[in-house]
Scaffold this active site. Structure first.
Site, short mmCIF file in Angstrom:
data_model
loop_
_atom_site.label_atom_id
_atom_site.label_comp_id
_atom_site.label_asym_id
_atom_site.label_seq_id
_atom_site.Cartn_x
_atom_site.Cartn_y
_atom_site.Cartn_z
N SER A 102 0.85 -1.19 0.00
CA SER A 102 0.00 0.00 0.00
C SER A 102 0.88 1.24 0.00
O SER A 102 2.11 1.15 0.12
CB SER A 102 -0.89 0.01 1.24
OG SER A 102 -0.10 0.28 2.38
N LYS A 103 0.23 2.40 -0.09
CA LYS A 103 0.96 3.67 -0.15
C LYS A 103 1.92 3.83 1.04
O LYS A 103 2.95 4.47 0.94
CB LYS A 103 -0.04 4.83 -0.15
CG LYS A 103 -0.81 4.93 -1.46
CD LYS A 103 -0.76 6.36 -2.00
CE LYS A 103 -1.30 6.46 -3.41
NZ LYS A 103 -2.76 6.37 -3.48
N ARG A 104 1.52 3.21 2.14
CA ARG A 104 2.35 3.25 3.35
C ARG A 104 3.77 2.77 3.06
O ARG A 104 4.73 3.17 3.69
CB ARG A 104 1.67 2.33 4.37
CG ARG A 104 2.18 2.34 5.77
CD ARG A 104 1.13 1.68 6.67
NE ARG A 104 0.76 0.35 6.22
CZ ARG A 104 1.42 -0.76 6.56
NH1 ARG A 104 2.48 -0.69 7.33
NH2 ARG A 104 1.00 -1.94 6.14
#
Ligand code: GLU
Length: 487
Positions: free
Chosen positions: A253-255
């Protein structure tokens, strides 16, 4: 033999995701291996979340990676249109077939009523399955009287429970129980198809032979298989590829940084390297050769070498592949790819040949193009900024002073700067004349004075690219700084 026809069917609800790109790539490689067709279909039936800008991003990303489609929204083919929102009549036609054959029925339950059913099953701790209230014709006729009820169309799961056997080309046999699948919606009350229905109508009318997609779609597969059966259509082969996970094994994910293909390219990864990297995310080449072109991997590609288990997104490996690709790239191509990263410099002061020489000189340790501005910085500007180490250490030794003075008076006064090779010979001769000073310390001092660094590109090439005037200027500047400090 039937022609292999595979597809990538992204929903334009976000930028082209790494996972979608990897699935597209596997489909593309499979098509190429079998001389088949690779089709792009845009699944935009979720009109609220679909956006034109994402369609463009999908086109751009696939094209950047070299995944050119044979048929698609912008490329005519015999089974278009290739965009779901333009195929609504077809879904309605197939929906009517299912109604006529008794495989589908209208459901007049309201959202509130369905929510209440769901709530009840939650309280009773059992998986939610639609109650089939509207499967009862009398009940449906009664509810229909209320005109505010807008019907959906539901697929009727066969009443006799059965096991559905999926022979997945990646995972082997997977069995599902029809009793656990509720009568699912195939047409929504707004007249658009649900994903599971549209995908089947599209795949069968587009004559797709192999469905290669992420394992997150496995729960959808039995529903789609039942639809094929009910439509009396030939079932395609299915291959579900393991997901791509972050190093901590959570969903990417963007994380974890970028997840969109374009973002990686903007960061400085080369599409060629990124495509190579994606190929290895869940597939292993039979010859163990991990670095290669799309065409090479296509010739080697088999579904049996796709891993059913998740692939870990290994940034170090991406960096490694990117470095290799940077070093192997033809210089004119590399220059074009590098330009956007060098926009902070006035490149017009060098011709393309010299710019290519700069890249050739600095590219060895580079892993990502965003490192270029720092790597090339000493090729720009009149002076260089000296680090404390250089100012207080390298330039302060007696030897350095000697080297630089002689470099100015003997070398720069005479050297022709006619070619990097000749300059290399001249530097060598100059160093020999300075014996017993060691070659290493001579180079060290000149490099420090001229580039402001203790490591860097080949020194003679650097001097050649910079040109005599600029080298002279920097050496004088260094001598000046030494003089000021010792005064
Ligand atoms: N539109 C689906 C998605 O973006 C793909 C459907 C499929 O491959 O069957 O996940």
């Amino acid at each position: 033999m039937t022609e292999v026809r595979v597809r990538i069917a992204p929903s334009p609800t976000g930028n082209l995701h790494v996972g979608t790109a990897r699935t597209a790539l596997f489909n593309y490689l499979y098509a190429k291996k079998h001389d088949g067709k690779f089709i792009l279909r845009i699944e935009d039936t979720d009109l609220e979340r679909s956006e034109a800008k994402y369609i463009q991003d999908i086109y751009d990303g696939l094209q950047l990676l070299g995944l050119h489609w044979d048929e698609g929204p912008d490329k005519e083919g015999p089974y278009g249109p290739y965009i779901q929102s333009q195929r609504l009549d077809l879904y309605r036609e197939y929906a009517q077939k299912l109604v006529a054959s008794g495989h589908a029925y209208y459901c007049y339950c309201t959202v509130e009523e369905l929510d209440a059913e769901k709530q009840k099953s939650m309280e009773e701790k059992r998986p939610y399955i639609y109650s089939r209230r509207c499967c009862d014709e009398d009940e449906a006729t009664r509810l229909k009287q209320d005109e505010s009820r807008k019907p959906t169309l539901r697929f009727k799961i066969p009443s006799e429970p059965e096991s559905i056997l999926l022979e997945d080309l990646v995972r082997g046999e997977v069995t599902f129980e029809s009793a656990l699948i509720g009568d699912f919606v195939i047409m929504k009350s707004n007249g658009t198809p649900s994903y599971n229905f549209a995908v089947v109508v599209d795949d069968l009318t587009m004559k797709i032979t192999h469905i290669i997609r992420g394992e997150d779609h496995i729960p959808n597969t039995p529903k789609q298989m039942l639809l094929y059966q009910a439509l009396g259509a030939q079932m395609p082969a299915f291959a579900h590829v393991g997901m791509i996970l972050a190093p901590d094994r959570s969903k990417l994910s963007k994380r974890h940084g970028a997840t969109a293909v374009a973002e990686f390219i903007r960061q400085g990864y080369l599409p060629e390297a990124f495509g190579n990297f994606l190929t290895l995310l869940g597939w292993s080449p039979p010859d163990g050769q991990e670095v290669g072109t799309l065409a090479h991997f296509a010739s080697e590609f088999t579904l049996s070498r796709i891993a059913p288990n998740p692939a870990i997104f290994d940034q170090d490996k991406l960096n490694w592949l990117n470095g290799i690709t940077i070093r192997a790239m033809e210089l004119p191509t590399l220059l074009e790819k590098a330009r956007p990263f060098l926009s902070g410099y006035d490149l017009s002061q060098y011709d393309d040949t010299r710019l290519q020489m700069i890249l050739e000189a600095v590219r060895e340790p580079i892993t990502i193009l965003s490192e270029l501005p720092d790597a090339v910085s000493y090729f720009f500007g009149d002076n260089v900024a000296y680090t404390d180490e250089i100012r207080n250490d390298v330039l302060q030794t007696e030897d350095s002073l000697t080297v630089l003075e002689r470099f100015k008076s003997d070398f720069l006064a005479n050297a022709a700067f006619s070619s990097p090779e000749e300059l290399a010979a001249e530097v060598k001769a100059f160093a020999n004349n300075l014996k017993p000073l060691k070659m290493k310390s001579i180079m060290w001092a000149i490099r420090a004075a001229v580039t402001g660094r203790v490591h860097g590109a080949d020194l003679s090439k650097t001097l050649f690219i910079l040109g005599k005037d600029r080298v002279n200027h920097r050496v004088e500047d260094a001598l000046q700084q030494i003089a000021t400090r010792s005064a």
